[in-house]
Motif scaffolding. Structure first.
Motif, mmCIF file in Angstrom:
data_model
loop_
_atom_site.group_PDB
_atom_site.id
_atom_site.type_symbol
_atom_site.label_atom_id
_atom_site.label_comp_id
_atom_site.label_asym_id
_atom_site.label_seq_id
_atom_site.Cartn_x
_atom_site.Cartn_y
_atom_site.Cartn_z
ATOM 1 N N ASP A 174 0.850 -1.186 0.000
ATOM 2 C CA ASP A 174 0.000 0.000 0.000
ATOM 3 C C ASP A 174 0.883 1.232 0.000
ATOM 4 O O ASP A 174 1.881 1.299 0.715
ATOM 5 C CB ASP A 174 -0.916 0.002 1.219
ATOM 6 N N ALA A 175 0.522 2.215 -0.794
ATOM 7 C CA ALA A 175 1.347 3.412 -0.924
ATOM 8 C C ALA A 175 1.274 4.312 0.295
ATOM 9 O O ALA A 175 2.181 5.117 0.531
ATOM 10 C CB ALA A 175 0.923 4.202 -2.171
ATOM 11 N N GLU A 176 0.221 4.193 1.093
ATOM 12 C CA GLU A 176 0.023 5.109 2.219
ATOM 13 C C GLU A 176 0.032 4.400 3.567
ATOM 14 O O GLU A 176 0.663 4.872 4.514
ATOM 15 C CB GLU A 176 -1.292 5.868 2.033
ATOM 16 N N ASN A 177 -0.663 3.282 3.660
ATOM 17 C CA ASN A 177 -0.753 2.565 4.931
ATOM 18 C C ASN A 177 0.436 1.613 5.049
ATOM 19 O O ASN A 177 0.369 0.440 4.675
ATOM 20 C CB ASN A 177 -2.073 1.797 5.020
ATOM 21 N N ILE A 178 1.546 2.129 5.568
ATOM 22 C CA ILE A 178 2.783 1.347 5.669
ATOM 23 C C ILE A 178 3.009 1.009 7.137
ATOM 24 O O ILE A 178 3.637 1.764 7.877
ATOM 25 C CB ILE A 178 3.976 2.132 5.094
ATOM 26 N N SER A 179 2.496 -0.111 7.558
ATOM 27 C CA SER A 179 2.652 -0.534 8.953
ATOM 28 C C SER A 179 2.565 -2.042 9.032
ATOM 29 O O SER A 179 2.002 -2.702 8.143
ATOM 30 C CB SER A 179 1.576 0.100 9.841
#
Length: 424
Positions: A174-179
């Motif tokens: 995912d480009a935004e949710n990096i966890s």
């Protein structure tokens, strides 16, 4: 009726059944949210399996997908091939038969392709964009030969997390949710305190039956609904990266070695292969289709949606389990007297001098028949497997080939971003 019209009708008709099941989100348009997964469609087989598209004659269906696969060879138009694989079981089975892995077609089609070896002939060209303010890195597939481009096919992302004794790079689809708590989390890179040694962790055990160090701490993905209950999910050590210490403090290029525990050294020999490829494990590719989705837009930077990499290890013999791991080393640069600097031939793919630039080649010779001065090393052992270099401010190119995958190559390149005071 043209093939494009058929695909358009299939996509529109299929989308009207469950529009909520698709993740429509583009870079720069972050308001779209992922509301579901392909599991929702897979749980409603009656509507789809009884549709007019599910009952096409096999010969006609083969001809449609075959022509579509050959004509839609690049992104973003290649998303139509992904759309065909998501129609129903018969279409998915036909796509599995026609669409080849990146090793043989040099194309990234499905999310599972990111963990499959690159092409034997040629390379897959990508670029990495770094955001220093957010400590994030995004990997894109090149859609044009130009070096400095702003559009590309999004593949992977990573976020740098500095801890007391180490640094971690969380890798996500995912480009935004990096966890690590996200269902799109697929692995991580961890360094020691000095930034001289790195370990690449995968969330899933490798297909290979070679000796792999035991998994680390259990991942938070156990709490994700998209994790397959059939396959254990954790942190599996698949590679080690080591940068040699610069004891004398002399200025010069870095020296690095990569030990790929999931890739045997024999994979570069004549007739060699990376164990456990999807064609040997049919269920792996089928499972990946169940949780993919596609975007309905042809704008640039179309994302892969979330996908789990289901893997089923088959039986293996003891000899294969004891196979020596592949070792990669950086190609030694030469000193240019006129320019007064160390130089490597990147064939126009790198334009800015940087200590981060490198090229990796095989560091081990075949187990049998080691070359002599009169018998040079095989061509496969001299080829550049991965090259990485700077082309502009916060812009870097990454070109990889067999036997590395996009995930492995990206993780190795991330290690070059980390500060290494003891190696420079």
């Amino acid at each position: 009726m043209s093939f494009r019209s058929i695909v358009r009708d299939v996509r529109d008709g299929f989308g009207s059944l469950s529009r909520r099941s698709f993740d429509v989100r583009l870079l720069g348009h972050g308001r779209g949210k992922s509301i579901g997964s392909f599991h929702e469609l897979h749980d409603q087989p009656l509507v789809i399996q009884n549709s007019r598209w599910a009952n096409l004659p096999p010969e006609l269906l083969y001809d449609i997908i075959k022509r579509l696969e050959e004509s839609e060879s690049t992104w973003p138009s290649r998303k139509n091939v992904v759309a065909c694989a998501a129609v129903c079981r018969s279409w998915r089975t036909m796509c599995k038969e026609i669409v080849r892995t990146p090793e043989f077609c040099a194309k990234l089609t499905f999310p599972v392709s990111l963990k499959q070896p690159g092409p034997r002939d040629g390379t897959i060209q990508c670029f990495i964009k770094r955001d220093k303010s957010n400590l994030t890195y995004h990997l894109f597939l090149c859609l044009s030969p130009a070096l400095l481009v702003e559009n590309g096919k999004f593949l992977l992302s990573a976020k740098r997390n500095r801890r007391t004794t180490c640094t971690e790079y969380v890798i996500s689809m995912d480009a935004e949710n990096i966890s690590r708590s996200s269902s799109t989390y697929i692995g991580k890179l961890r360094s020691n305190f000095l930034g001289t040694k790195f370990i690449i962790y995968d969330t899933q055990p490798p297909h290979t039956c070679a000796h792999i160090p035991p998994p680390g701490r259990t991942s938070k993905r156990f709490y994700s609904k998209k994790v397959s209950p059939k396959v254990p999910t954790g942190s599996y050590n698949i590679a080690h990266i080591t940068y040699e210490l610069n004891v004398l403090g002399t200025r010069g290029p870095r020296r690095m070695h990569c030990t790929m525990h999931s890739i045997p050294a024999s994979s570069l020999d004549a007739g060699g292969s990376v164990p456990g490829q999807p064609e040997l494990l049919p269920r792996a590719l089928e499972d990946s289709f169940r949780s993919i989705s596609f975007s309905n837009s042809l704008d640039h930077s179309v994302e892969f949606s979330s996908s789990r990499f289901s893997e089923v290890c088959g039986p293996c013999d003891d000899e294969e389990g004891k196979a020596r791991p592949l070792v990669l080393k950086n190609k030694a640069p030469r000193w240019h007297e006129q320019l007064q600097c160390w130089c490597l031939n990147f064939r126009g793919r790198v334009t800015v001098a940087s200590v981060k630039n490198f090229q990796l080649i095989a560091g081990t010779q075949p187990a049998a028949g080691a070359p002599t001065p009169s018998q040079p090393a095989p061509p496969e052992h001299d080829k550049i497997i991965l090259q990485f270099g700077k082309v502009g401010k916060d812009m870097f190119t990454m070109d990889y080939r067999y036997p590395l995958s996009a995930f492995q190559a990206f993780a190795i390149c991330l290690s070059s971003f980390d500060t290494k005071l003891a190696c420079e």
